[in-house]
Enzyme design. Structure first.
Site, short mmCIF file in Angstrom:
data_model
loop_
_atom_site.label_atom_id
_atom_site.label_comp_id
_atom_site.label_asym_id
_atom_site.label_seq_id
_atom_site.Cartn_x
_atom_site.Cartn_y
_atom_site.Cartn_z
CD GLU A 88 -1.67 -2.45 1.34
OE1 GLU A 88 -0.55 -2.66 1.87
OE2 GLU A 88 -2.45 -3.36 1.02
CG HIS B 214 -9.69 -8.07 6.09
ND1 HIS B 214 -8.80 -8.67 6.94
CD2 HIS B 214 -9.19 -8.27 4.84
CE1 HIS B 214 -7.82 -9.21 6.24
NE2 HIS B 214 -8.01 -8.98 4.97
#
Length: 327
Positions: free
Chosen positions: A62, A131
């Protein structure tokens, strides 16, 4: 203008395709956006249509995705980067907060960062705590970038197209459990744009104001239908953007209803509801006939077990309960 009922996923895909056809500087990058077509299939077919130069698969990093996108935007391109879940955007926090949001200011406007980072948020899929949280408010804390939280297909298309065309960086947050939700969307207007930083009245009413966004809009709409059966008319204001935050319609609504309930999926400490409640107290305190109530997720890591996960999240029944407490 011709409208067609499509899903949020199709609306996002349509917006991306139209902007890539309109402007060759627009390209997409991220994990699995190319060969796989995106984790949620938003970019399926784009690699064949636009080629590998404009549809770029990246490593599972990321920080690399966000950092490279900031550099590309500063160099004159208009990247649309994808981070699979906003929970992993914390890995890229330095690139997002210290570079994406601040470069234009720190270089006195010599550089702009026309960058959109698309990501997903929210629980309800039994994917456990790493998540499943909805921490978009953390990014809305920082000036220098916008935070979009669309709740319908219509809004998703108009807001994403506007975000891609804007010269400021935008964190565009989609709810992972809402991608199949359908609503009418313009399909023959390549310049269909919705204004950045404008909230929207999704339902009119006279008895209570519900302030919400994204998945909260779904719970609030269900709650309003249940309340209507008892003769209680709720007005629903969809914020649509957390930054810029448009509260004028909220203030006007509360002046009419004199009561407010704020509904969101984020954790309860330091969330959007806290900010909205504080501004209601500052701006329309004299109009309030009851304390502002907030509905949010429970203050804990989201559980894996499906039944307990649902208990930890808001729902329509919890919104109904909060509304009745302020009446």
């Amino acid at each position: 203008m011709t409208e067609k009922i499509i899903t949020i996923r199709e609306a996002l895909s349509s917006a991306l395709r139209e902007e890539m056809l309109r402007d060759e500087r627009v390209f997409i990058m991220g994990e699995e956006v190319g060969v796989w077509g995106g984790t949620y299939a938003v970019t399926r077919g784009f690699l064949d249509e636009f080629g590998a130069r404009r549809v770029r698969d990246t490593p599972i990093s990321e920080m690399v995705i966000a950092g490279a996108a900031v550099g590309a935007a500063m160099a004159g391109l208009r990247p649309v980067a994808e981070i699979m879940t906003i929970n992993f955007a914390f890995v890229a926090m330095d690139a997002i907060v210290n570079h994406m949001a601040k470069v234009r200011y720190m270089f006195n406007g010599q550089f702009t960062v026309p960058l959109v980072i698309r990501t997903t948020t929210g629980g309800g899929k039994q994917l456990a705590a790493t998540h499943s949280h909805a921490p978009e408010v953390i990014f809305a804390h920082f000036p220098g970038m916008y935070v979009a939280v669309p709740g319908t297909a219509y809004d998703a298309k108009g807001m994403l197209k506007a975000a891609i065309r804007d010269d400021n960086p935008v964190l565009f947050v989609e709810h992972s459990t809402m991608l199949q939700r359908r609503s009418p969307v313009p399909v023959d207007d390549p310049d269909f744009l919705l204004p950045i930083g404008k909230s929207d009245i999704k339902r009119t009413g006279k008895d209570v104001t519900i302030v919400t966004y994204q998945k909260g809009l779904e719970w609030s709409t269900q709650a309003a239908e249940m309340l209507a059966q008892e003769g209680i008319e709720a007005e629903i204001i969809d914020l649509r953007w957390l930054r810029p935050l448009d509260l004028e319609p909220v203030f006007e609504s509360v002046k009419k209803t004199n009561r407010a309930v704020i509904v969101e999926e984020s954790l309860p400490m330091f969330n959007v509801g806290a900010e909205v409640a504080a501004q209601l107290q500052e701006q329309v305190f004299d109009y309030l006939d009851a304390p502002v109530r907030r509905v949010s997720a429970m203050d804990q890591p989201l559980p894996y077990a499906a039944n307990i996960e649902l208990m930890a999240l808001p729902d329509a029944q919890k919104v109904v309960k909060a509304v009745k407490e302020v009446l």
